[in-house]
Design a protein around this motif. Structure first.
Motif, PDB file in Angstrom:
ATOM      1  N   LEU A 278       3.307  -0.735   2.111  1.00 21.16           N
ATOM      2  CA  LEU A 278       2.765  -0.062   1.064  1.00 21.16           C
ATOM      3  C   LEU A 278       3.992   0.852   0.206  1.00 21.16           C
ATOM      4  O   LEU A 278       4.154   0.679  -1.079  1.00 21.16           O
ATOM      5  N   LYS A 282       5.375  -0.120  -3.626  1.00 21.24           N
ATOM      6  CA  LYS A 282       4.630   0.702  -4.532  1.00 21.24           C
ATOM      7  C   LYS A 282       5.203   0.501  -5.901  1.00 21.24           C
ATOM      8  O   LYS A 282       4.664   0.413  -6.948  1.00 21.24           O
ATOM      9  N   VAL A 303      -1.300  -8.877  -0.241  1.00 18.96           N
ATOM     10  CA  VAL A 303      -1.740  -7.594  -0.105  1.00 18.96           C
ATOM     11  C   VAL A 303      -3.036  -7.815   0.647  1.00 18.96           C
ATOM     12  O   VAL A 303      -3.545  -6.884   1.467  1.00 18.96           O
TER      13      VAL A 303
END
Length: 457
Positions: A278, A282, A303
């Protein structure tokens, strides 16, 4: 820049706002969602469907209501034809999903729960064995040599949905140790019921179909060892295994239990690695870069897939399927199986009396007796917060045998079951619920009120 908050320093829990804006349908569905999260909801729905079935079966609408479940369902591919009633599809098809969830629950308890070690499992195992053996012995003491002898497995099982509902009605007075004990006992009870179905109610076997079922189970194991993570291949092979098991003579719902027990209980992606992932992703969700990025759907799909891999397949499937079994499959099963004409002769029939005796007397006597022996021999000990009077009271709730008892009734006495046995299940379960709640109110410590904690000056 409208970048995401720093993942390494997230806002405190409780201060994170919902990322999606509220829609009108969310406001309409929110009270319903809260209701479904109430612990007693599934039990309430099960009781409601049972009452509806009983009223319909004892009204002028009885004939059309019962005819609904005899509606033929036909599916065919070439020479392979599936032609059964709606009742059969529910009891052999939908209930296979119910048994799959049971298999998941058993696997969870064996891997991480109260059955993970012999020391933890000793008491619920002993209690469950007693709660199966004594009811069967009492039933056979009345029905041995009679046509109703085949129903010996009916009073052996506990309906955990009703037990949880009854405990929830008592609120915080119920110690967590009693909840865990009764839930663990019910899990072991389910294992016993599965063995009873497999051994006691399988009359003939077709080795060819049994071999196909075994081969399909082997394919599922191979998929798991190869790391296949998508559900569709498992669903296809599982369906083939179900058909083969159905045609083999062994009750098809057992394939659900087997596949549930084979479901992996460990996640593939550890939280630390996902956190790193993550952090790397980002910047991709920065507003300006995200709007210009190509193939955004593929990123979203990746994801989603990795997020699901942070929990085990067992945990994910149990969370996904439990609402369907609790709020759909079990209520439909109750509608299809609890419709019995209430007649005075049914109440006094020896089969009904044997079932009631097994549930109301046999269950608590067996649980307490075998628990006492296990504790006396030093194999187990009573958990903190549970005294012998509380155990006696809680064991009465285990006499609620509704779902599994009706299911075994259908196996023992034909697809539609025996009305007298159903009457015994309904009456015995109702008495057990009332007796258990009453005794727990009497034996559990009274809740502490603010006035009780005040000290006199």
């Amino acid at each position: 820049m409208n970048a995401l908050p720093n993942i390494e320093d997230p806002p405190p829990i409780g201060q994170i706002k919902r990322p999606l804006p509220d829609q009108p349908i969310d406001r309409w569905l929110r009270p319903f969602a809260r209701f479904l999260h109430v612990e007693t909801t599934s039990g309430i729905l099960l009781v409601l469907c049972t009452v509806i079935a009983l009223i319909a079966a004892n009204s002028p609408l009885a004939e059309p209501f019962l005819a609904i479940w005899k509606t033929p369902i036909q599916i065919g591919i070439g020479s392979l034809q599936f032609n059964h009633s709606l009742h059969h599809v529910i009891n052999d098809g939908l209930m296979a999903i119910f048994f799959f969830v049971i298999g998941l629950e058993v696997k969870r308890e064996l891997a991480h729960g109260a059955l993970a070690s012999l020391q933890q499992a000793a008491l619920p195992i002993a209690a469950a064995i007693g709660g199966m053996v004594i009811p069967a012995v009492l039933y056979l003491s009345i029905q041995y040599g009679e046509p109703g002898m085949r129903g010996w497995g009916i009073p052996m099982a506990t309906d955990i949905a009703f037990v949880v509902g009854c405990l929830a009605l008592l609120g915080p007075r119920v110690p967590q140790s009693l909840r865990v004990l009764l839930l663990s006992l019910a899990i072991v009870d389910d294992i016993g019921a599965i063995l009873v179905i497999a051994i006691g109610y399988t009359e003939s076997l077709d080795g060819r179909y049994l071999a196909v079922a075994a081969f399909s189970i082997g394919i599922v194991h191979l998929f798991s060892r190869l790391g296949v993570r998508r559900f569709p291949p498992y669903i296809v092979v599982g369906a083939i295994a179900w058909i083969a098991m159905h045609e083999s003579g062994v009750h098809a719902t057992l394939i659900g239990v087997i596949l549930g027990l084979m479901t992996p209980a460990k996640s593939v992606l550890v939280p630390e690695r996902f956190r790193e992932y993550l952090h790397e992703k980002k910047e991709e969700f920065d507003q300006r870069r995200w709007e210009r990025k190509q193939h955004r759907a593929e990123v979203v799909q990746e994801v989603q897939r990795l997020t699901r891999e942070t929990v085990s397949p067992l945990e994910y499937l149990e969370m996904t399927l439990h609402p369907w079994t609790a709020y759909c499959i079990m209520p439909i099963f109750a509608l299809a199986n609890a419709g019995v004409a209430i007649e005075l002769s049914n109440m006094t029939d020896s089969v009904a009396l044997a079932v009631v005796l097994g549930l109301v007397i046999g269950k608590p006597v067996g649980i307490v007796l075998f628990s006492w022996v296990a504790v006396r021999l030093g194999w187990a000990r009573l958990p903190d917060g549970i005294s012998w009077p509380v155990l006696v009271s809680g064991s009465c709730l285990a006499g609620i045998g509704f779902t599994m008892a009706l299911f075994i009734d259908g196996l023992a006495f034909g697809a539609d079951g025996l009305d007298t046995a159903k009457t015994g299940v309904l009456v015995g379960s109702a008495i057990s619920a009332a007796l258990g709640i009453t005794l727990l109110l009497w034996t559990l410590p009274k809740p502490v009120t603010p006035t009780d904690t005040q000290t006199t000056p």
